[in-house]
Design a protein around this motif. Structure first.
Motif, mmCIF file in Angstrom:
data_model
loop_
_atom_site.group_PDB
_atom_site.id
_atom_site.type_symbol
_atom_site.label_atom_id
_atom_site.label_comp_id
_atom_site.label_asym_id
_atom_site.label_seq_id
_atom_site.Cartn_x
_atom_site.Cartn_y
_atom_site.Cartn_z
ATOM 1 N N ALA A 65 -16.085 -70.219 -39.532
ATOM 2 C CA ALA A 65 -15.716 -70.689 -41.060
ATOM 3 C C ALA A 65 -15.445 -69.146 -42.029
ATOM 4 O O ALA A 65 -14.314 -68.962 -41.791
ATOM 5 C CB ALA A 65 -15.690 -71.681 -42.340
ATOM 6 N N GLY A 66 -16.386 -68.752 -41.562
ATOM 7 C CA GLY A 66 -16.049 -67.860 -42.463
ATOM 8 C C GLY A 66 -15.044 -67.067 -41.531
ATOM 9 O O GLY A 66 -14.383 -65.866 -42.195
ATOM 10 N N ASP A 67 -15.312 -65.698 -40.538
ATOM 11 C CA ASP A 67 -14.081 -65.588 -39.946
ATOM 12 C C ASP A 67 -12.534 -65.430 -40.375
ATOM 13 O O ASP A 67 -12.215 -64.693 -40.854
ATOM 14 C CB ASP A 67 -13.856 -66.026 -38.425
ATOM 15 C CG ASP A 67 -15.575 -64.973 -38.063
ATOM 16 O OD1 ASP A 67 -15.994 -64.145 -38.322
ATOM 17 O OD2 ASP A 67 -16.393 -65.083 -36.656
ATOM 18 N N VAL A 68 -12.998 -67.445 -40.091
ATOM 19 C CA VAL A 68 -11.220 -67.666 -39.939
ATOM 20 C C VAL A 68 -11.061 -67.269 -42.001
ATOM 21 O O VAL A 68 -9.714 -66.900 -42.615
ATOM 22 C CB VAL A 68 -11.368 -69.301 -40.266
ATOM 23 C CG1 VAL A 68 -9.879 -69.753 -40.712
ATOM 24 C CG2 VAL A 68 -11.618 -69.418 -38.836
ATOM 25 N N TYR A 69 -12.231 -67.290 -42.678
ATOM 26 C CA TYR A 69 -11.458 -67.191 -44.780
ATOM 27 C C TYR A 69 -11.778 -65.830 -44.332
ATOM 28 O O TYR A 69 -10.358 -65.613 -45.519
ATOM 29 C CB TYR A 69 -12.996 -67.538 -44.980
ATOM 30 C CG TYR A 69 -12.654 -67.583 -46.811
ATOM 31 C CD1 TYR A 69 -12.353 -69.470 -47.524
ATOM 32 C CD2 TYR A 69 -13.197 -66.365 -47.196
ATOM 33 C CE1 TYR A 69 -11.553 -68.828 -48.634
ATOM 34 C CE2 TYR A 69 -12.509 -66.671 -48.593
ATOM 35 C CZ TYR A 69 -12.550 -68.356 -49.492
ATOM 36 O OH TYR A 69 -12.145 -67.869 -50.413
#
Length: 98
Positions: free
Chosen positions: A45-49
Motif C-alpha cells: 500500500a505504501g509503494d502504491v501510494y
C-alpha cells in the motif's frame, strides 16, 4: 591390368513433401507468489501510494505497478488496503489519490 572399382555412396533421394516439424520450446510462466498478510499488504500500500503521489495524475493498475516496480498482483493488494482506508478514488479504470 587390374580394373579400378568405383563405389557410389548410397544417398537417400530428397523428398519435397517431407518437411521437418519445428519444435516449439514451452517456457514455464513465472508464477508470482504474493505473501498475503497485514505487514506485506501495508508495505505494498505504501509503494502504491508513493507511486500515485509522484505521478500526480490518474493511473491504471499496470501503470501503478510499473511506477512502483512491483507486480500487478502486489499492486492490487496495496490498492485494496488503500481503498478500504478511503484514500483512493477510481473512475474510468484509472485510480487517483482522494
Amino acid at each position: 591390368m587390374a580394373e579400378k572399382k568405383t563405389t557410389k555412396k548410397a544417398t537417400a533421394p530428397a523428398k519435397e513433401a517431407e518437411v521437418k516439424k519445428a519444435t516449439v520450446k514451452k517456457v514455464a510462466a513465472k508464477k508470482v507468489v504474493v505473501a498475503v498478510n497485514a505487514e506485506n499488504a501495508g508495505f505494498k500500500a505504501g509503494d502504491v501510494y508513493q507511486a500515485l503521489a509522484a505521478a500526480e495524475k490518474a493511473l491504471t493498475v499496470k501503470e501503478i505497478a510499473k511506477a512502483a516496480k512491483i507486480s500487478e498482483e502486489e499492486t492490487l493488494l496495496g490498492l485494496g488496503w488503500l481503498f478500504k482506508e478511503g484514500k483512493l478514488n477510481a473512475a474510468d479504470d484509472k485510480i487517483t489519490l482522494a
